[in-house]
Design a protein around this motif. Sequence first.
Motif, PDB file in Angstrom:
ATOM      1  N   VAL A  51       2.445   2.545   9.255  1.00  0.00           N
ATOM      2  CA  VAL A  51       3.546   3.182   9.058  1.00  0.00           C
ATOM      3  C   VAL A  51       3.499   4.468   8.323  1.00  0.00           C
ATOM      4  N   PHE A  52       2.495   4.603   7.470  1.00  0.00           N
ATOM      5  CA  PHE A  52       2.274   5.797   6.721  1.00  0.00           C
ATOM      6  C   PHE A  52       1.575   6.908   7.335  1.00  0.00           C
ATOM      7  N   ALA A  53       1.185   6.718   8.634  1.00  0.00           N
ATOM      8  CA  ALA A  53       0.746   7.617   9.419  1.00  0.00           C
ATOM      9  C   ALA A  53       2.035   8.016  10.220  1.00  0.00           C
ATOM     10  N   ILE A  54       2.949   7.192  10.327  1.00  0.00           N
ATOM     11  CA  ILE A  54       4.181   7.849  10.928  1.00  0.00           C
ATOM     12  C   ILE A  54       4.962   8.773   9.986  1.00  0.00           C
ATOM     13  N   THR A  55       5.254   8.393   8.596  1.00  0.00           N
ATOM     14  CA  THR A  55       5.977   8.967   7.660  1.00  0.00           C
ATOM     15  C   THR A  55       5.498   8.538   6.313  1.00  0.00           C
ATOM     16  N   ARG A  56       5.475   9.282   5.309  1.00  0.00           N
ATOM     17  CA  ARG A  56       5.018   8.919   3.863  1.00  0.00           C
ATOM     18  C   ARG A  56       6.255   8.197   3.294  1.00  0.00           C
ATOM     19  N   GLY A 113       0.725  -1.298   0.032  1.00  0.00           N
ATOM     20  CA  GLY A 113       0.078   0.075   0.092  1.00  0.00           C
ATOM     21  C   GLY A 113       0.853   0.985  -0.159  1.00  0.00           C
ATOM     22  N   ASN A 114       1.892   1.315  -0.490  1.00  0.00           N
ATOM     23  CA  ASN A 114       2.865   2.439  -0.407  1.00  0.00           C
ATOM     24  C   ASN A 114       2.937   2.998  -1.735  1.00  0.00           C
ATOM     25  N   PRO A 115       2.184   4.429  -2.149  1.00  0.00           N
ATOM     26  CA  PRO A 115       2.279   5.207  -3.122  1.00  0.00           C
ATOM     27  C   PRO A 115       3.420   5.660  -3.752  1.00  0.00           C
ATOM     28  N   ALA A 116       4.398   5.480  -2.742  1.00  0.00           N
ATOM     29  CA  ALA A 116       5.822   5.979  -3.441  1.00  0.00           C
ATOM     30  C   ALA A 116       6.496   5.015  -4.172  1.00  0.00           C
ATOM     31  N   PRO A 143       6.943   2.268  -7.235  1.00  0.00           N
ATOM     32  CA  PRO A 143       6.572   2.398  -8.809  1.00  0.00           C
ATOM     33  C   PRO A 143       5.470   1.274  -9.096  1.00  0.00           C
ATOM     34  N   ALA A 144       4.277   1.580  -8.590  1.00  0.00           N
ATOM     35  CA  ALA A 144       3.130   0.384  -8.795  1.00  0.00           C
ATOM     36  C   ALA A 144       2.023   1.095  -9.707  1.00  0.00           C
ATOM     37  N   PRO A 145       1.299   0.309 -10.452  1.00  0.00           N
ATOM     38  CA  PRO A 145       0.124   0.747 -11.200  1.00  0.00           C
ATOM     39  C   PRO A 145      -1.103   1.476 -10.221  1.00  0.00           C
ATOM     40  N   HIS A 146      -1.106   1.029  -9.095  1.00  0.00           N
ATOM     41  CA  HIS A 146      -2.166   1.335  -8.254  1.00  0.00           C
ATOM     42  C   HIS A 146      -1.766   2.150  -7.217  1.00  0.00           C
ATOM     43  N   ALA A 147      -0.384   3.033  -7.450  1.00  0.00           N
ATOM     44  CA  ALA A 147      -0.106   4.245  -6.552  1.00  0.00           C
ATOM     45  C   ALA A 147      -1.168   5.136  -6.247  1.00  0.00           C
ATOM     46  N   ALA A 148      -1.888   5.643  -7.210  1.00  0.00           N
ATOM     47  CA  ALA A 148      -3.012   6.931  -7.243  1.00  0.00           C
ATOM     48  C   ALA A 148      -4.168   6.205  -5.893  1.00  0.00           C
ATOM     49  N   ARG A 149      -4.403   4.827  -6.390  1.00  0.00           N
ATOM     50  CA  ARG A 149      -5.556   4.254  -5.599  1.00  0.00           C
ATOM     51  C   ARG A 149      -4.984   4.087  -3.998  1.00  0.00           C
ATOM     52  N   ASP A 150      -3.515   3.695  -3.844  1.00  0.00           N
ATOM     53  CA  ASP A 150      -3.056   3.924  -2.373  1.00  0.00           C
ATOM     54  C   ASP A 150      -2.961   5.253  -1.837  1.00  0.00           C
TER      55      ASP A 150
END
Length: 233
Positions: free
Chosen positions: A114-119, A94-97, A99-106
């Motif tokens: 962990v993403f609430a801690i840091t992006r 689930g990491n938008p950073a 290079p995944a095709p579903h980055a915009a969804r994430d």
Amino acid sequence: MQPMSLLIVTCALFVASHLVLSHPFRDGLAGRLGERGFQIVYSVVAIATLIMVVQAWRGMPPEPPLWTVGDGLWSLASLIVLFASILFMGSLIGNPALPAPHAARDAAAAPRGVFAITRHPMMWGFALWAIAHIMVMPTPGQIILSVTIVFLALVGSAGQDAKKARLMGESWRGWAARTSFVPYARQLAGGAPWRDTLPRGHALFGGIVLWLAASWAHGALGYMVAGIWRWVG
């Protein structure tokens, strides 16, 4: 070339090649080679320069530590590496950073764990891992190597913010507005609840397993015994 000079040169080459290929040269090369071709070139350069750094570091003569390392410092460093391992494992899903095709969804999801801690949990994981190594292996060569990793991880993350904003537009800018670069910055500023930072199962348990395995391998491969294995077994 003296061992220290060689280490400094190879570390500088490692950092420069990553930053140049990731940012100013990326679009031009990807346009000519295609995305897959660019990734191949990037990977070859990254592996080659990393091998150069490792060989230079292995060629360093024995150096006396700059400070005394006791159980207290080892305990703190081990906890930092555990936290870094949790950040790293949590960053794989689930990491938008990435290079995944579903980055915009994430990026549209609410930041949790962990993403609430840091992006940038993966890059902060690398940086904290390197800082812990400075704490318990305070030799000039180790410090240069670790500072190189910290610099590349954090400067690379800042560059990634700019690149993702250009590539993903509002979806990344929205994600950046709901997250922080510095760990726990939003919680300390009162902008997000602390309960959101509780690691999810794959991050917590995966991080613990990674920490135990990596610290065990540290001693098994002939390096300094690390983590809890300093006190058990």
